[in-house]
Design an enzyme around this catalytic site. Structure first.
Site, mmCIF file in Angstrom:
data_model
loop_
_atom_site.group_PDB
_atom_site.id
_atom_site.type_symbol
_atom_site.label_atom_id
_atom_site.label_comp_id
_atom_site.label_asym_id
_atom_site.label_seq_id
_atom_site.Cartn_x
_atom_site.Cartn_y
_atom_site.Cartn_z
ATOM 1 N N CYS A 136 0.835 -1.205 0.000
ATOM 2 C CA CYS A 136 0.000 0.000 0.000
ATOM 3 C C CYS A 136 0.872 1.257 0.000
ATOM 4 O O CYS A 136 1.433 1.623 1.034
ATOM 5 C CB CYS A 136 -0.927 -0.027 1.218
ATOM 6 S SG CYS A 136 -1.826 1.504 1.447
ATOM 7 N N CYS A 139 -0.251 4.033 2.364
ATOM 8 C CA CYS A 139 0.041 3.781 3.779
ATOM 9 C C CYS A 139 1.533 3.952 4.064
ATOM 10 O O CYS A 139 1.907 4.510 5.091
ATOM 11 C CB CYS A 139 -0.354 2.357 4.167
ATOM 12 S SG CYS A 139 -1.914 1.828 3.501
ATOM 13 N N ASP A 140 2.388 3.452 3.195
ATOM 14 C CA ASP A 140 3.811 3.336 3.532
ATOM 15 C C ASP A 140 4.757 4.117 2.622
ATOM 16 O O ASP A 140 5.961 4.153 2.882
ATOM 17 C CB ASP A 140 4.212 1.843 3.523
ATOM 18 C CG ASP A 140 3.376 1.058 4.511
ATOM 19 O OD1 ASP A 140 3.296 1.478 5.679
ATOM 20 O OD2 ASP A 140 2.778 0.037 4.124
#
Ligand code: NAP
Length: 318
Positions: A136, A139-140
């Protein structure tokens, strides 16, 4: 929470399919209970702006869309439990689900447990999981600002991940095993038109390479690619690798009870009913063709209407 009460309907999953089913069944006075599952809000919570969900001319943040759907379900009277189901069985005229909150019972069940990102199965992918290997970008991706990273895949997800990362990172290597993308033309063109995305055509990941000081101190430094044309290998520098190679349906919990395809997708008829009467499937758990937020929501609506009809037809709605 475990009780002997038999509810009208239990919904498993809190993506667009599950939450739409909750909104519809709540509005039909069926007092649904929704088990949100391990990823509350489903896959959309890990995407960027959703530009193709009708009603949002300027797009909408995926996470916000799911927060709003959940609020709408609650507002209409659905009960939401942050637990997941681990099994499903028929008992007389109803179904019994084992959950993190104990045994729950219902006359009808809507299975909307979606799908999870697929992994490649390399040992090094596990070694660096969450330490450079991710699924993701939203997200990261922020951990790799200004660095060189890689994305694996040739579908719309890979295009989305690569273009998102290109805004943060110095360079994005997009690794694809063929010489043409599977992605839609508009997304492929956007990707190919982004200067700092380099496509590594006809390549697969042979190994993720890095430095490992300890179990909690490790990082990815490069990726070894293997040519799908001649088997030759080469290394590209990268601080992270984002996988976008498709999904696996979350069907383990009902394996052997509900019929699935060989790849685990729930088999449903034209009324979204599974092999068991009163158990319906909706969204990515059965649909491996469209897999869109809007189609998942549509399937959630259909499953809700079918479940309502099933309950009424059999004199089960309480
Ligand atoms: P997908 O369309 O199934 O694409 C998966 C990609 O990964 C393919 O290019 C495939 O290669 C590659 N792949 C699969 N297994 C691999 C492996 N073991 N090693 C290397 N490469 C591998 O999946 P997706 O991109 O997640 O998209 C799923 C659905 O969601 C699609 O319908 C898509 O349109 C939709 N989607 C839409 C949007 C949007 O509209 N905003 C965004 C994301 C996704 P091959 O091409 O060679 O098979």
């Amino acid at each position: 929470m475990a009780d002997s009460k038999i509810r009208n309907i239990l919904i498993c999953g809190s993506g667009p399919a599950g939450l739409t089913a909750a909104i519809y069944t709540a509005r039909a006075n069926l007092a649904p209970l929704l088990l949100a599952g391990p990823q509350v809000g489903g896959q959309l919570t890990t995407t960027t702006t959703i530009e193709n969900f009708p009603g949002f001319p300027k797009g909408q943040d995926g996470n916000q869309l799911m927060i709003d759907m959940e609020e709408q379900a609650r507002h209409n009277g659905a009960e939401i439990l942050y637990e997941k189901a681990s099994s499903l069985a028929r008992e007389g005229d109803h179904y019994v689900l084992e959950t993190g909150a104990g045994t729950l019972r219902a006359y009808a069940v809507i299975v909307a447990t979606g799908a999870s990102p697929r992994l490649m199965g390399l040992p090094s992918e596990q070694t660096y999981w969450n330490y450079g290997v991710h699924t993701c970008a939203v997200c990261d991706g922020g951990f790799y600002k200004g660095k060189s990273v890689a994305v694996v895949g040739g579908g719309d997800s890979a295009m989305e991940e690569a273009t998102y990362l290109a805004k943060l990172c110095e360079k994005v290597h997009l690794i694809h095993r063929r010489d043409e993308f599977r992605a839609s033309q508009v997304m492929a063109e956007r990707t190919l038109g982004t200067k700092n995305i380099v496509v590594e055509w006809n390549s697969v990941v042979d190994e993720v390479l890095g430095e490992q000081e300890s179990e909690r101190k490790k990082r990815v430094t490069s990726i070894r690619l293997k040519s799908t044309k001649d088997g030759s290998t080469r290394e590209i520098p990268a601080s992270a690798m984002f996988l976008a190679i498709g999904h696996t349906p979350n069907s383990d919990w009902f394996a052997g009870v509900l019929k699935t395809t060989d790849s685990g997708y729930l088999i449903v008829d034209e009324h979204l009913q599974t092999n068991l009467p009163g158990v319906f499937g909706a969204g990515d758990i059965h649909d491996h063709h469209y897999r869109q937020a809007i189609t998942a929501a549509g399937y959630g609506c259909q499953a809700a209407l079918e479940a309502e009809r099933y309950l009424v037809r059999n004199g089960l709605a309480g």
